[in-house]
Design a protein around this motif. Structure first.
Motif, short mmCIF file in Angstrom:
data_model
loop_
_atom_site.label_atom_id
_atom_site.label_comp_id
_atom_site.label_asym_id
_atom_site.label_seq_id
_atom_site.Cartn_x
_atom_site.Cartn_y
_atom_site.Cartn_z
N LEU A 110 0.83 -1.20 0.00
CA LEU A 110 0.00 0.00 0.00
C LEU A 110 0.87 1.25 0.00
N ALA A 111 1.90 1.25 0.82
CA ALA A 111 2.79 2.41 0.88
C ALA A 111 3.52 2.61 -0.44
N ALA A 112 3.94 1.51 -1.08
CA ALA A 112 4.62 1.62 -2.37
C ALA A 112 3.71 2.24 -3.42
N LEU A 113 2.46 1.82 -3.43
CA LEU A 113 1.51 2.39 -4.39
C LEU A 113 1.28 3.87 -4.12
N GLN A 114 1.13 4.23 -2.85
CA GLN A 114 0.89 5.62 -2.50
C GLN A 114 2.08 6.50 -2.88
#
Length: 232
Positions: A110-114
């Motif tokens: 999720l953090a990578a996508l954000q």
């Protein structure tokens, strides 16, 4: 506050502010909802600073981008630089967490996508602010007086094409790149790791696009790969 004087040769309509504002708010929101264990509460300071920068800029140009002063120019470029810088820090934090043995795979994904999406938006804003003197000058100054272009778009070369293509060219219809054009350029650079839409002409833009492509590569090759490995 002065309204930029439109040169008689220019027919391009001033650009609307709202596309850039929406993109900026999305980027700030993505940064705000990063997992707390990955990026601490200091991210809210950055979000607050971004909103504080946005307020006076929106007052200067609430609808269309027709006004520019020295301080508003510095503030607008500074806001784009802030977003890009903060996102690079967030990327470093992600990589550090991985190296340190962080095992929350869903959180990392999720953090990578954000971070990836915010990176696309941040660089799009910076490209938009820097190229040819920024959005105000691009539609008001005589083209012979504009600062040298940082990007070459296909419309800048289409004058001699067939009629339906030439109709959108810079020379015949006074076409100027808008925020969406820079957003697409930023998106394609992040996905292809190279210029695939507009070609960079200046050294500063080549360096910025190289930094963006490298960040995208790190996210895809290291962060996501490691997260999927944890899931397995």
């Amino acid at each position: 506050m002065e309204v930029a004087t439109r040169h008689p040769s220019r027919t391009a309509e001033p650009e609307y502010r709202w596309p850039a504002v929406v993109a900026l708010l999305v980027a700030l929101a993505l940064y705000a909802i990063l997992p707390n264990e990955l990026v601490g509460g200091q991210r809210f300071v950055v979000v607050a600073a971004g909103l504080a920068f946005l307020v006076p800029l929106s007052i200067v140009n609430p609808h269309r981008l027709v006004r520019q002063t020295t301080w508003s120019r510095v503030l607008s470029v500074g806001l784009a630089l802030l977003l890009v810088l903060v996102n690079q820090v967030a990327l470093v934090v992600l990589v550090t967490k991985l190296v340190g043995g962080h095992n929350d795979a869903p959180g990392l994904l999720l953090a990578a996508l954000q971070v990836w999406v915010a990176n696309v938006i941040g660089f799009a804003l910076l490209f938009w602010e820097l190229d040819r003197g920024g959005p105000v000058l691009r539609t008001t100054w005589n083209r012979t007086e504009l600062p040298p272009a940082d990007f070459r778009f296909s419309q800048d070369e289409d004058r001699d094409a067939i009629a339906e293509v030439a109709a959108r060219s810079s020379a015949l219809q006074d076409w100027t790149p808008r925020f969406v054009d820079y957003l697409y350029t930023s998106l394609s650079n992040s996905m292809a790791f190279s210029a695939s839409d507009a070609m960079p002409l200046s050294q500063r833009m080549k360096l910025l696009m190289g930094l963006q492509a490298f960040g995208g590569f790190v996210i895809l090759a290291l962060v996501i790969a490691r997260s999927v490995g944890i899931l397995d």
